[in-house]
Scaffold this motif. Structure first.
Motif: not given
Length: 224
Positions: A38-52
């Motif tokens: 959840q802290f990968a930069p590519e994931f944080l680009k789509i959800n800055p909150n880092g949650k699924v």
């Protein structure tokens, strides 16, 4: 094709239920929060909150399970109330789940199972509020088949996601307190779509252990 970022926790699982019920094709994108995905930069680009969960639908990104359910229901026209006058009820009960049921259950689980020290006040506070929210839902279902009347909607899916966790949240005997909610839960849980939603996580390699590595990713406040 819609891309679905998920793990096996309650919020992604209720979105998986909608996708399966609606027959929407999707590309699964597992996010292993115990490994820190959840802290990968590519994931944080789509959800800055880092949650699924998160969905990417063409150029549209939607995060938060409740927002996703509403977005998908309105896009497909499925699992919404039968009459426009019921929209207020739908939104009210959806927000009760979003702002009450989910957060209080999540904190109840944390202080019951994962807090590094026992905090009696916090434990009692969140246990009480989780029980109170489930009681409100149980009372609502005493005289109707579904939460918004006679039609199976996204609110029922939303509640099912957390109702699955009642023994883990409140204890093994807790279901006896919510007979009407148990009736709804059993009906939804028996649906083929629910079986597919629950087993989605089993088709992907998630870390099973809640060890020091997992805690370092999931409870970063401990190191702050």
């Amino acid at each position: 094709m819609l891309k679905f970022y998920f793990n096996g926790s309650p919020n992604p699982t209720k979105v998986a239920l909608f996708l399966e019920e609606a027959g929407l094709p999707f590309e699964p994108a597992p996010i292993d929060t115990r490994k820190g995905d959840q802290f990968a930069p590519e994931f944080l680009k789509i959800n800055p909150n880092g949650k699924v969960p998160v969905i990417v639908d063409g150029e549209t990104i939607v995060f938060d399970s409740n927002a996703i359910l509403l977005y998908l229901a309105e896009k497909t026209g499925k699992f919404l109330p039968a009459t426009p006058s019921s929209r207020g009820e739908l939104l009210s009960w959806l927000m009760l789940a979003a702002t009450g049921l989910g957060p209080f259950c999540g904190q109840a689980v944390h202080f019951k199972h994962f807090a590094p020290e026992k905090v009696l006040y916090a434990h009692k506070r969140y246990q009480y509020e989780a029980h109170r929210h489930f009681s409100v839902l149980n009372d609502r279902l005493a005289d109707r088949p579904y939460i918004v009347g006679d039609v199976y909607t996204i609110v029922d899916m939303d509640v099912w996601g957390w109702a699955r966790m009642i023994p883990f949240v409140l204890g093994d005997d807790a279901w006896s307190k919510y007979p009407h909610l148990k009736r709804l839960f059993d009906e939804i849980d028996a649906r083929p779509a629910a079986a597919r939603a629950k087993t989605l996580k089993d088709r992907h390699p998630f870390k099973p252990e809640m060890d020091d590595e997992a805690r370092s990713h999931m409870f970063k406040h401990l190191a702050a």
